[in-house]
Each structure stands twice: as structure tokens, then as C-alpha cells.
Design an enzyme around this catalytic site. Structure first.
Site, PDB file in Angstrom:
ATOM      1  N   GLY A  13       7.766 -61.299 -42.029  1.00  0.00           N
ATOM      2  CA  GLY A  13       6.604 -61.714 -41.235  1.00  0.00           C
ATOM      3  C   GLY A  13       5.672 -62.589 -42.056  1.00  0.00           C
ATOM      4  O   GLY A  13       4.459 -62.545 -41.894  1.00  0.00           O
ATOM      5  N   GLY A  14       6.282 -63.397 -42.931  1.00  0.00           N
ATOM      6  CA  GLY A  14       5.477 -64.158 -43.899  1.00  0.00           C
ATOM      7  C   GLY A  14       4.992 -65.510 -43.415  1.00  0.00           C
ATOM      8  O   GLY A  14       4.381 -66.263 -44.176  1.00  0.00           O
ATOM      9  N   ARG A  16       2.722 -66.345 -41.198  1.00  0.00           N
ATOM     10  CA  ARG A  16       1.296 -66.536 -40.898  1.00  0.00           C
ATOM     11  C   ARG A  16       0.510 -65.284 -41.302  1.00  0.00           C
ATOM     12  O   ARG A  16       1.080 -64.298 -41.772  1.00  0.00           O
ATOM     13  CB  ARG A  16       1.085 -66.868 -39.424  1.00  0.00           C
ATOM     14  CG  ARG A  16       1.402 -65.707 -38.505  1.00  0.00           C
ATOM     15  CD  ARG A  16       1.039 -66.039 -37.081  1.00  0.00           C
ATOM     16  NE  ARG A  16       0.853 -64.812 -36.340  1.00  0.00           N
ATOM     17  CZ  ARG A  16       0.870 -64.721 -35.019  1.00  0.00           C
ATOM     18  NH1 ARG A  16       1.053 -65.794 -34.304  1.00  0.00           N
ATOM     19  NH2 ARG A  16       0.689 -63.566 -34.418  1.00  0.00           N
ATOM     20  N   VAL A  64      13.669 -58.849 -38.129  1.00  0.00           N
ATOM     21  CA  VAL A  64      13.845 -57.661 -38.980  1.00  0.00           C
ATOM     22  C   VAL A  64      14.548 -56.502 -38.266  1.00  0.00           C
ATOM     23  O   VAL A  64      15.003 -55.566 -38.918  1.00  0.00           O
ATOM     24  CB  VAL A  64      12.494 -57.157 -39.571  1.00  0.00           C
ATOM     25  CG1 VAL A  64      11.910 -58.158 -40.549  1.00  0.00           C
ATOM     26  CG2 VAL A  64      11.504 -56.792 -38.473  1.00  0.00           C
ATOM     27  N   SER A 142      -1.126 -49.341 -41.878  1.00  0.00           N
ATOM     28  CA  SER A 142      -2.440 -49.620 -41.273  1.00  0.00           C
ATOM     29  C   SER A 142      -3.279 -48.354 -41.319  1.00  0.00           C
ATOM     30  O   SER A 142      -2.735 -47.236 -41.292  1.00  0.00           O
ATOM     31  CB  SER A 142      -2.255 -50.037 -39.807  1.00  0.00           C
ATOM     32  OG  SER A 142      -3.499 -50.041 -39.137  1.00  0.00           O
ATOM     33  N   TYR A 155       1.495 -48.043 -31.868  1.00  0.00           N
ATOM     34  CA  TYR A 155       1.236 -48.660 -33.179  1.00  0.00           C
ATOM     35  C   TYR A 155       0.934 -47.577 -34.233  1.00  0.00           C
ATOM     36  O   TYR A 155       1.458 -47.615 -35.350  1.00  0.00           O
ATOM     37  CB  TYR A 155       0.051 -49.618 -33.017  1.00  0.00           C
ATOM     38  CG  TYR A 155      -0.291 -50.458 -34.231  1.00  0.00           C
ATOM     39  CD1 TYR A 155       0.525 -51.513 -34.625  1.00  0.00           C
ATOM     40  CD2 TYR A 155      -1.456 -50.217 -34.955  1.00  0.00           C
ATOM     41  CE1 TYR A 155       0.189 -52.300 -35.725  1.00  0.00           C
ATOM     42  CE2 TYR A 155      -1.799 -51.011 -36.050  1.00  0.00           C
ATOM     43  CZ  TYR A 155      -0.971 -52.052 -36.423  1.00  0.00           C
ATOM     44  OH  TYR A 155      -1.302 -52.827 -37.512  1.00  0.00           O
ATOM     45  N   LYS A 159       3.031 -46.872 -37.642  1.00  0.00           N
ATOM     46  CA  LYS A 159       2.425 -47.021 -38.973  1.00  0.00           C
ATOM     47  C   LYS A 159       2.379 -45.674 -39.705  1.00  0.00           C
ATOM     48  O   LYS A 159       2.551 -45.607 -40.922  1.00  0.00           O
ATOM     49  CB  LYS A 159       1.031 -47.642 -38.853  1.00  0.00           C
ATOM     50  CG  LYS A 159       1.039 -49.076 -38.305  1.00  0.00           C
ATOM     51  CD  LYS A 159       1.803 -50.031 -39.219  1.00  0.00           C
ATOM     52  CE  LYS A 159       1.722 -51.469 -38.766  1.00  0.00           C
ATOM     53  NZ  LYS A 159       2.387 -52.398 -39.697  1.00  0.00           N
ATOM     54  N   ILE A 188      -8.746 -56.648 -40.670  1.00  0.00           N
ATOM     55  CA  ILE A 188      -8.602 -57.853 -41.485  1.00  0.00           C
ATOM     56  C   ILE A 188      -8.652 -59.062 -40.542  1.00  0.00           C
ATOM     57  O   ILE A 188      -8.048 -59.028 -39.464  1.00  0.00           O
ATOM     58  CB  ILE A 188      -7.231 -57.822 -42.231  1.00  0.00           C
ATOM     59  CG1 ILE A 188      -7.043 -56.497 -43.016  1.00  0.00           C
ATOM     60  CG2 ILE A 188      -7.072 -59.035 -43.138  1.00  0.00           C
ATOM     61  CD1 ILE A 188      -7.977 -56.258 -44.165  1.00  0.00           C
TER      62      ILE A 188
HETATM   63  N1  LIG Z   1      -4.772 -57.936 -39.125  1.00  0.00           N
HETATM   64  C1  LIG Z   1      -5.157 -56.695 -39.323  1.00  0.00           C
HETATM   65  O1  LIG Z   1      -6.334 -56.349 -39.161  1.00  0.00           O
HETATM   66  C2  LIG Z   1      -4.179 -55.654 -39.773  1.00  0.00           C
HETATM   67  C3  LIG Z   1      -4.674 -54.376 -40.044  1.00  0.00           C
HETATM   68  C4  LIG Z   1      -3.798 -53.399 -40.455  1.00  0.00           C
HETATM   69  C5  LIG Z   1      -2.458 -53.685 -40.609  1.00  0.00           C
HETATM   70  N2  LIG Z   1      -1.994 -54.918 -40.328  1.00  0.00           N
HETATM   71  C6  LIG Z   1      -0.552 -55.155 -40.496  1.00  0.00           C
HETATM   72  O2  LIG Z   1      -0.350 -56.251 -41.358  1.00  0.00           O
HETATM   73  C7  LIG Z   1       0.855 -56.917 -40.990  1.00  0.00           C
HETATM   74  C8  LIG Z   1       0.566 -58.404 -40.786  1.00  0.00           C
HETATM   75  O3  LIG Z   1      -0.439 -58.513 -39.781  1.00  0.00           O
HETATM   76  P1  LIG Z   1      -1.095 -59.912 -39.370  1.00  0.00           P
HETATM   77  O4  LIG Z   1      -2.437 -59.601 -38.870  1.00  0.00           O
HETATM   78  O5  LIG Z   1      -0.918 -60.908 -40.452  1.00  0.00           O
HETATM   79  O6  LIG Z   1      -0.168 -60.267 -38.111  1.00  0.00           O
HETATM   80  P2  LIG Z   1       0.264 -61.672 -37.512  1.00  0.00           P
HETATM   81  O7  LIG Z   1       0.597 -61.402 -36.082  1.00  0.00           O
HETATM   82  O8  LIG Z   1      -0.715 -62.738 -37.833  1.00  0.00           O
HETATM   83  O9  LIG Z   1       1.616 -61.978 -38.311  1.00  0.00           O
HETATM   84  C9  LIG Z   1       2.772 -61.190 -38.162  1.00  0.00           C
HETATM   85  C10 LIG Z   1       4.001 -62.035 -38.462  1.00  0.00           C
HETATM   86  O10 LIG Z   1       5.154 -61.190 -38.266  1.00  0.00           O
HETATM   87  C11 LIG Z   1       6.149 -61.964 -37.600  1.00  0.00           C
HETATM   88  N3  LIG Z   1       7.073 -61.096 -36.872  1.00  0.00           N
HETATM   89  C12 LIG Z   1       6.796 -60.360 -35.756  1.00  0.00           C
HETATM   90  N4  LIG Z   1       7.898 -59.713 -35.369  1.00  0.00           N
HETATM   91  C13 LIG Z   1       8.885 -60.013 -36.244  1.00  0.00           C
HETATM   92  C14 LIG Z   1      10.260 -59.667 -36.358  1.00  0.00           C
HETATM   93  N5  LIG Z   1      10.844 -58.866 -35.468  1.00  0.00           N
HETATM   94  N6  LIG Z   1      10.973 -60.159 -37.405  1.00  0.00           N
HETATM   95  C15 LIG Z   1      10.394 -60.986 -38.300  1.00  0.00           C
HETATM   96  N7  LIG Z   1       9.107 -61.371 -38.232  1.00  0.00           N
HETATM   97  C16 LIG Z   1       8.365 -60.899 -37.217  1.00  0.00           C
HETATM   98  C17 LIG Z   1       5.357 -62.880 -36.664  1.00  0.00           C
HETATM   99  O11 LIG Z   1       6.137 -64.003 -36.257  1.00  0.00           O
HETATM  100  C18 LIG Z   1       4.161 -63.247 -37.527  1.00  0.00           C
HETATM  101  O12 LIG Z   1       4.407 -64.409 -38.270  1.00  0.00           O
HETATM  102  C19 LIG Z   1       1.388 -56.216 -39.739  1.00  0.00           C
HETATM  103  O13 LIG Z   1       2.367 -55.283 -40.097  1.00  0.00           O
HETATM  104  C20 LIG Z   1       0.155 -55.506 -39.209  1.00  0.00           C
HETATM  105  O14 LIG Z   1       0.482 -54.357 -38.449  1.00  0.00           O
HETATM  106  C21 LIG Z   1      -2.826 -55.916 -39.910  1.00  0.00           C
END
Ligand SMILES: NC(=O)c1ccc[n+]([C@@H]2O[C@H](COP(=O)([O-])OP(=O)(O)OC[C@H]3O[C@@H](n4cnc5c(N)ncnc54)[C@H](O)[C@@H]3O)[C@@H](O)[C@H]2O)c1
Length: 248
Positions: A13-14, A16, A64, A142, A155, A159, A188
Site C-alpha cells: 500500500g505504498g 500514497r 495483498v 490502528s 476495521y 486491526k 493521521i
Molecule cells: N490515516 C490514518 O489516520 C490512519 C490511522 C490509523 C491507521 N492507519 C492505517 O495506515 C495504513 C495506511 O493508511 P493511509 O491513510 O495511508 O491510507 P490510504 O488509503 O491513503 O492508502 C492505502 C494504500 O493501500 C493501497 N491498497 C488498498 N488495498 C490494497 C490491496 N488489496 N493490495 C495492495 N494495496 C492496497 C491503496 O491503493 C492505497 O495506496 C492503513 O493500513 C490504515 O488502516 C491510518
């Protein structure tokens, strides 16, 4: 800054958000960064962005949850780059709904990508890391997995499952010198949280002792510590990056 010049860091998920920021920081520390992401367009943009920034970056389109695809992809990564030093299981989604309204697909999709995807990538990376008798696996969980949240039962279950999975893997892999830790980010600033209303933002702001949302860099810096030898005696832990939201 740590020197990761001889290290290969794989980030799911790198393309973005938090994952891309993790890639950028590791890239700036001379690591070879390898992204795996579902979103083809975002993958290309991320690769261009990282290369423009002078990073040694590679990216693959992959899902994934596709065990066979991941097995081939991890084998390709090892063939191309020689090894995997750190895997960061970051790919994740939300499909929020109150439990009574939650569709089975919403439950299943979140569990599949967040939890099963973590299992699949961990298993594929572990096969290669165990031969090297060295490695660090970082699961991006999370705070919702620690404290729950109305409308996010799927979710939270995924997590919370990642946190329990982290501890089991840490026990199983320790004798191979492979450490497994989880990071529990709070709120975040990313695309995932961009849709939150001002009202929700302000209520979170009041609940967070440090009074603000975190940045993807806050999470990325902890990843760098957990990937480095400075954390050599730390495994099986879940570390919150949440401005003090969860305290025990
Ligand atoms: N943003 C927050 O506040 C926050 C808080 C707690 C945890 N998180 C966790 O951090 C991680 C990243 O979050 P983010 O905010 O950057 O999310 P985001 O939606 O900006 O990015 C997630 C990325 O994962 C990719 N993705 C989704 N499903 C996929 C799959 N099946 N295979 C491969 N790639 C896949 C997407 O294309 C995207 O590029 C997530 O696991 C999220 O649950 C985020």
C-alpha cells in the site's frame, strides 16, 4: 539519520498516504524501497515522485489478498534485489457502517485486505528472511484496534487481529532473529481521514492530549527506528503514534 544504504524495504500500500511517506523517508536514508500497491495509476505516480526525489525506488502492481500473486512477487523481489530486510504491512482500507447495517461484503473486504493481506505478505517475506536469519516486520495497525470505534467494527476487528497476529509471529520468528512489531497510528492527515467532517475533527482534537492530528512522517519515523538495529531488543510490541489518545 540511519543509513539504510544496504537495505531493501518492502512497503505494501505504498503508493500514497502513510505508505508513500514511509517510502520517501527510507529512500532519503539511501534504502532500496519496493512498493506493492493495487492502484496502478498511483503506483506510477509514486514511482515518478520517488525517483524525482533521488530515491532508489521500485514498484509493483499487486493485491495483498492474492496469495499466489504475492508468492511470485516476493520471489521476484528477492531475485532482483537479493533480499528483504524489512516488510511493512501498510495496505489497508475502511468500509465504515453501523453494525446493524453492515453488509457482509463490507466486513469481508476489510478483514481480507487488512488482516489476511498481512498474513499472506508476512508468510511470503518470512520464507526469505528466515534463510537470511535477519529481518524486521512492521504491521501498521490502528488505535481503533486497541480501543474500538462505533461504525468501525470490521476495521477494529481487522486491526485488533493484526495486533494479536504481531505477537504470535514475534514469538514464532524470534529464534530466527526476525522481529515483528505493530504501530498503532491515531488520527493521521491522509486521504483516508480527509473526508472527516470539521465537527469530527474538532471532537478528536479535544480527545487527543497533544491537541492535533498526526502526520504520516510521525509514523514513518517510528518505522525507521523499528527497521534499524537501534530497536534490536524490541519485538512483539504495539506502539501507538497517537498524540496520547490511548494511554494505559
Ligand atoms: N490515516 C490514518 O489516520 C490512519 C490511522 C490509523 C491507521 N492507519 C492505517 O495506515 C495504513 C495506511 O493508511 P493511509 O491513510 O495511508 O491510507 P490510504 O488509503 O491513503 O492508502 C492505502 C494504500 O493501500 C493501497 N491498497 C488498498 N488495498 C490494497 C490491496 N488489496 N493490495 C495492495 N494495496 C492496497 C491503496 O491503493 C492505497 O495506496 C492503513 O493500513 C490504515 O488502516 C491510518
Amino acid at each position: 539519520m540511519h543509513d539504510f544504504s544496504r537495505q531493501v524495504i518492502v512497503i505494501t500500500g505504498g503508493a500514497r498516504g502513510i505508505g508513500l511517506t514511509i517510502a520517501r523517508l527510507f529512500g532519503a536514508a539511501q534504502a532500496t524501497v519496493v512498493l506493492i500497491d493495487l492502484n496502478e495509476e498511483a503506483v506510477q505516480q509514486a514511482l515518478d515522485y520517488l525517483k524525482d526525489d533521488g530515491c532508489k525506488a521500485y514498484a509493483y502492481v499487486g493485491n495483498v489478498t492474492d496469495a499466489k500473486g504475492m508468492e511470485e512477487l516476493f520471489a521476484t523481489i528477492v531475485k532482483q534485489h537479493g533480499k528483504i530486510d524489512t516488510l511493512i504491512n501498510n495496505a489497508g482500507i475502511t468500509r465504515d457502517n453501523l453494525l446493524l447495517r453492515m453488509k457482509e461484503e463490507e466486513w469481508q473486504m476489510v478483514l481480507d485486505i487488512n488482516l489476511k493481506g498481512t498474513f499472506i505478505c508476512t508468510q511470503k517475506a518470512f520464507r526469505h528472511m528466515m534463510k537470511a536469519r535477519k529481518g524486521s516486520i512492521i504491521n501498521i495497525a490502528s488505535v481503533i484496534g486497541l480501543m474500538g470505534n462505533a461504525g468501525q467494527s470490521n476495521y477494529a476487528a481487522s486491526k485488533g487481529g493484526m495486533i494479536a497476529f504481531t505477537k504470535s509471529c514475534a514469538k514464532e520468528f524470534a529464534s530466527r532473529n526476525i522481529r515483528v512489531n505493530a504501530i498503532a497510528p491515531g488520527f493521521i492527515e491522509t486521504d483516508m481521514t480527509a473526508t472527516l467532517s470539521d465537527e469530527v475533527r474538532s471532537s478528536y482534537g479535544k480527545a487527543i492530549p497533544l491537541g492535533k492530528m498526526g502526520s504520516p512522517e510521525d509514523v514513518a519515523k517510528l518505522c525507521m527506528f523499528l527497521a534499524s538495529e537501534d530497536s534490536a531488543y524490541i519485538t512483539g510490541q504495539t506502539i501507538a503514534v497517537d498524540g496520547g489518545l490511548t494511554m494505559h
